[in-house]
Write a protein that holds these residues in place. Structure first.
Motif, short mmCIF file in Angstrom:
data_model
loop_
_atom_site.label_atom_id
_atom_site.label_comp_id
_atom_site.label_asym_id
_atom_site.label_seq_id
_atom_site.Cartn_x
_atom_site.Cartn_y
_atom_site.Cartn_z
N ILE A 79 -128.39 1.36 -80.81
CA ILE A 79 -127.06 0.99 -81.25
C ILE A 79 -126.04 1.74 -80.40
CG2 ILE A 79 -127.72 0.34 -83.57
CD1 ILE A 79 -126.87 3.04 -84.54
N ARG A 80 -124.89 1.10 -80.21
CA ARG A 80 -123.86 1.67 -79.34
C ARG A 80 -123.01 2.73 -80.03
NH1 ARG A 80 -122.79 -3.96 -77.80
NH2 ARG A 80 -120.80 -3.88 -78.87
N HIS A 81 -122.88 2.68 -81.33
CA HIS A 81 -121.97 3.59 -82.02
C HIS A 81 -122.69 4.29 -83.19
CE1 HIS A 81 -118.66 1.93 -79.73
NE2 HIS A 81 -119.13 0.74 -80.01
N PRO A 82 -123.58 5.21 -82.89
CA PRO A 82 -124.35 5.84 -83.98
C PRO A 82 -123.50 6.72 -84.90
CG PRO A 82 -124.84 6.90 -81.89
CD PRO A 82 -124.01 5.68 -81.58
N ILE A 83 -122.46 7.36 -84.38
CA ILE A 83 -121.65 8.22 -85.23
C ILE A 83 -120.84 7.38 -86.22
CG2 ILE A 83 -119.73 9.87 -85.26
CD1 ILE A 83 -120.92 11.01 -82.66
N TYR A 84 -120.24 6.30 -85.75
CA TYR A 84 -119.49 5.43 -86.67
C TYR A 84 -120.42 4.80 -87.70
CZ TYR A 84 -115.66 5.87 -83.34
OH TYR A 84 -114.69 6.36 -82.51
N THR A 85 -121.63 4.48 -87.28
CA THR A 85 -122.61 3.94 -88.21
C THR A 85 -122.93 4.95 -89.30
OG1 THR A 85 -123.56 2.60 -86.45
CG2 THR A 85 -124.93 2.95 -88.40
N ALA A 86 -123.13 6.21 -88.91
CA ALA A 86 -123.42 7.26 -89.89
C ALA A 86 -122.25 7.46 -90.85
CB ALA A 86 -123.76 8.55 -89.17
N VAL A 87 -121.03 7.47 -90.32
CA VAL A 87 -119.86 7.64 -91.18
C VAL A 87 -119.78 6.50 -92.20
CG1 VAL A 87 -117.33 7.60 -91.20
CG2 VAL A 87 -118.54 9.01 -89.54
N CYS A 88 -120.02 5.29 -91.75
CA CYS A 88 -119.97 4.14 -92.67
C CYS A 88 -121.08 4.21 -93.71
CB CYS A 88 -120.05 2.83 -91.88
SG CYS A 88 -118.54 2.49 -90.94
N LEU A 89 -122.27 4.67 -93.31
CA LEU A 89 -123.36 4.82 -94.28
C LEU A 89 -123.04 5.88 -95.33
CD1 LEU A 89 -126.50 4.49 -92.00
CD2 LEU A 89 -125.74 2.89 -93.75
N PHE A 90 -122.49 7.00 -94.88
CA PHE A 90 -122.10 8.04 -95.84
C PHE A 90 -121.00 7.54 -96.77
CE2 PHE A 90 -124.09 11.12 -92.88
CZ PHE A 90 -124.87 11.79 -93.81
N ALA A 91 -120.05 6.81 -96.25
CA ALA A 91 -118.98 6.26 -97.09
C ALA A 91 -119.56 5.27 -98.09
CB ALA A 91 -117.91 5.60 -96.23
N ALA A 92 -120.49 4.43 -97.65
CA ALA A 92 -121.11 3.45 -98.55
C ALA A 92 -121.90 4.17 -99.65
CB ALA A 92 -122.02 2.51 -97.77
N ALA A 93 -122.59 5.25 -99.28
CA ALA A 93 -123.32 6.02 -100.29
C ALA A 93 -122.36 6.66 -101.29
CB ALA A 93 -124.17 7.09 -99.61
N GLY A 94 -121.23 7.15 -100.80
CA GLY A 94 -120.24 7.73 -101.70
C GLY A 94 -119.66 6.70 -102.65
N VAL A 95 -119.39 5.53 -102.14
CA VAL A 95 -118.86 4.45 -102.99
C VAL A 95 -119.91 4.05 -104.03
CG1 VAL A 95 -118.12 2.03 -103.02
CG2 VAL A 95 -117.22 3.60 -101.28
N ALA A 96 -121.16 3.93 -103.60
CA ALA A 96 -122.22 3.53 -104.53
C ALA A 96 -122.45 4.60 -105.60
CB ALA A 96 -123.51 3.27 -103.77
N ALA A 97 -122.34 5.87 -105.23
CA ALA A 97 -122.57 6.95 -106.18
C ALA A 97 -121.41 7.13 -107.15
CB ALA A 97 -122.84 8.25 -105.43
N ASN A 98 -120.21 6.74 -106.73
CA ASN A 98 -119.01 6.94 -107.55
C ASN A 98 -118.24 5.64 -107.66
OD1 ASN A 98 -119.17 9.95 -107.74
ND2 ASN A 98 -119.09 9.72 -105.52
N TRP A 99 -118.90 4.60 -108.13
CA TRP A 99 -118.30 3.28 -108.09
C TRP A 99 -117.01 3.22 -108.90
CZ3 TRP A 99 -117.34 -0.73 -105.54
CH2 TRP A 99 -116.75 -1.83 -106.13
N SER A 100 -115.98 2.76 -108.23
CA SER A 100 -114.70 2.40 -108.84
C SER A 100 -113.96 1.58 -107.80
CB SER A 100 -113.90 3.64 -109.23
OG SER A 100 -113.48 4.34 -108.09
N TRP A 101 -112.93 0.87 -108.23
CA TRP A 101 -112.17 0.08 -107.27
C TRP A 101 -111.45 0.95 -106.25
CZ3 TRP A 101 -113.67 -4.47 -106.32
CH2 TRP A 101 -114.21 -5.25 -107.31
N PRO A 102 -110.89 2.09 -106.64
CA PRO A 102 -110.28 2.95 -105.62
C PRO A 102 -111.31 3.46 -104.60
CG PRO A 102 -109.41 3.52 -107.77
CD PRO A 102 -110.54 2.55 -107.99
#
Length: 69
Positions: free
Chosen positions: A1-24
């Motif tokens: 993949i060309r952008h591994p750091i951005y991929t990791a940031v997005c995965l961490f953000a997705a995990a945070g959203v999934a762990a603390n689900w709310s619209w905000p």
């Protein structure tokens, strides 16, 4: 993949959203993902201008997910 750091940031953000689900939380996750997409595009434009081989490299690799995107 060309952008591994951005991929990791997005995965961490997705995990945070999934762990603390709310619209905000989902909105913040969407902002993180959109920001990563914008930054990837800007970087690719700069790299294509700087390095003539980058276009060929980009054709053979994916941005974030192998075989998908």
């Amino acid at each position: 993949i060309r952008h591994p750091i951005y991929t990791a940031v997005c995965l961490f953000a997705a995990a945070g959203v999934a762990a603390n689900w709310s619209w905000p939380a989902a909105a913040i996750g969407a902002v993180v993902f959109a920001g990563a997409l914008v930054r990837m595009r800007c970087e690719e434009v700069l790299l294509a201008r700087q390095f003539s081989q980058y276009a060929d490299y980009a054709r053979h690799t994916r941005r974030m997910l192998p075989y998908v995107f």
